[in-house]
Design a protein around this motif. Structure first.
Motif: not given
Length: 489
Positions: A370-372, A117-122, A71-73
């Motif tokens: 969706v994320q779950t 928002l993906t990082i939040v899910g991580d 996610r970071k880069p």
């Protein structure tokens, strides 16, 4: 490996989302003034659609890249490109330049929201995630409060150019925090990005956008877009590592979230783009008053999201999704009925508040559902696919409504685009003849009223789709440790 400092990482993600939210409210407030300065009312919609188009076609690409390389880069690259586009937009001296540099802004924005928002899910568990997603929605509320006021003050005391420059300090702060406090370990696999799918998807969306805005020959872009998107679906079913796995849409939660997202995003972006224009161009309001008309929507959204985050674990997503989408229908119907000459600002303000509250309940619940529904290895592309359908709906909707507005303005052969631009100037077209002024104002009012009914129809369609959301299904999904993000395929 070094551990992630979750609080400061969260601050960085919130700053990224704040930039995106502030950009929407500030630019919407300033756009009528930009048109009066640079001219080009016929290109009004393109200032929004160029940004949304470029962000739309890159969302699934960034989502896939974040699953492949971390996610970071991807997020750092997106923020950097967004800042370059912001500075260049602020330096624009013509409408065409502004539209071109808005493309660069959108290319960066395509990474910011879905990857953040993906990082939040991580880094958060489901119980924590529901609360954090609600808190993140509060970021949009703060931007909704300060955006119209900030945009109005900037236009009044500085110059509209500065509505783009204000992104720079916020973006630099987000970059610094992510560089030093967010860490992940990615184990790469020898996978290739689906370039054929990326090209077909981009070309198909661009063709559709040209088609919905045009007349005559430009309508030929609609079947071309359909053919290109059909080819994209075919290619995605053949390649080993697709850009947007079609198997995702066999999951009912993701399929319904995607279709509903197209419809309610037409309404959301359409309101943001055209309600301020109605207030300033038809009602003769100031830039601050024009931007203030969308504030109730953007404030009601995060307040409802905070409540949704607390209720989600008790009720499940379905009641919040159906109830929220029902509220959006009520709000947009009131907007279409009551936003007319002589109307009190309080009445359509109430309509926009109901619209925002409904969006807050529905969008937060849909995203978390969706994320779950998938594991880490697909969470990036699943989140990005949801954002993709929302942004493509917004881009196509704003483009379609822009075509409706321009068609109404140009019906009378006595009207020129320079006359229409004057309607949005400081004198609200008082330098025009009374007959021409009345003609222009009436055409603009009629065109925008049609748009408001399009917005209402789209929320009704989203509500109908939401009724098919499956019952139960409170899958808690899989999450990584909250303070040590180790990414493994």
């Amino acid at each position: 490996m070094r551990t992630t400092h979750r609080p400061l990482t969260t601050v960085a993600l919130a700053l990224s989302l704040f930039m995106a939210a502030l950009e929407m409210t500030v630019v919407s407030t300033a756009m009528p003034t930009v048109v009066s300065d640079l001219g080009g009312l016929q290109s009004y919609a393109w200032v929004f659609t160029a940004y949304m188009l470029s962000s739309t076609i890159t969302v699934p690409i960034y989502g896939k890249l974040s699953d492949l390389y971390g996610r970071k880069p991807v997020l750092l690259f997106g923020i950097g490109l967004f800042l370059v586009g912001s500075i260049a937009s602020g330096l624009s001296t013509s409408m065409n330049m502004l539209i071109a540099f808005r493309v660069f802004q959108g290319l960066g924005a395509g990474a910011m929201q879905p990857v953040a928002l993906t990082i939040v899910g991580d880094i958060y568990t489901l119980e924590q995630r529901a609360k954090v997603q609600g808190a993140f929605s509060a970021v949009w509320g703060v931007a909704g409060l300060v955006g119209p006021l900030t945009g109005g003050l900037i236009v009044k005391y500085l110059s509209w150019h500065w509505v783009f420059f204000i992104n720079v300090p916020v973006g630099l702060g987000a970059l610094a925090l992510l560089i030093f406090f967010f860490h992940e370990k990615v184990q790469h696999k020898p996978q290739k990005l689906d370039f054929a799918g990326a090209v077909l998807l981009s070309a198909g969306v661009v063709a559709l956008l040209f088609g919905v805005q045009g007349t005559g020959r430009s309508l030929l872009a609609l079947p071309l877009g359909a053919v290109l998107l059909g080819a994209f679906v075919w290619v995605e079913g053949k390649v080993a590592d697709p850009l947007l796995p079609m198997s995702l849409f066999k999951i009912p939660v993701i399929a319904i979230a995607s279709v509903a997202g197209v419809f309610f995003s037409v309404a959301m972006f359409g309101s943001t783009a055209y309600v301020p224009l109605y207030v300033q161009g038809v009602l003769g309001g100031s830039p601050t008053e024009a931007g203030g008309m969308i504030t109730p929507m953007i404030v009601g959204w995060p307040l409802a999201s905070l409540v949704a985050g607390k209720l989600l674990l008790r009720t499940g997503p379905r009641p919040l999704i159906i109830g929220g989408l029902g509220l959006t229908v009520v709000g947009t119907a009131l907007m279409a009925l009551l936003l007319k000459p002589g109307a009190s600002m309080l009445v359509p303000g109430l309509a926009m508040a109901l619209f925002g509250i409904g969006l807050g309940f529905a969008t937060t619940s849909l995203l978390i559902a969706v994320q779950t529904s998938v594991g880490w290895e697909l969470r990036g592309v699943a989140t990005a696919s949801t954002m993709f359908f929302r942004t493509v709906g917004g881009a196509l909707g704003v483009g379609l409504m822009g075509g409706v507005m321009v068609a109404q303005l140009m019906k009378d052969p006595r009207v020129s685009f320079s006359d229409a631009n004057a309607l949005l100037g400081p004198g609200h077209g008082q330098e025009l003849s009374p007959v021409l002024l009345e003609t222009l104002s009436g055409a603009l009012r009629f065109g925008l009223t049609i748009n408001f009914w399009i917005i209402c129809g789209c929320t009704a369609a989203a509500f109908a789709v939401g009724l098919f959301f499956p019952r139960g299904g409170r899958d808690k999904g899989t999450v990584l440790p909250s303070t040590d993000v180790t990414v493994s395929h």
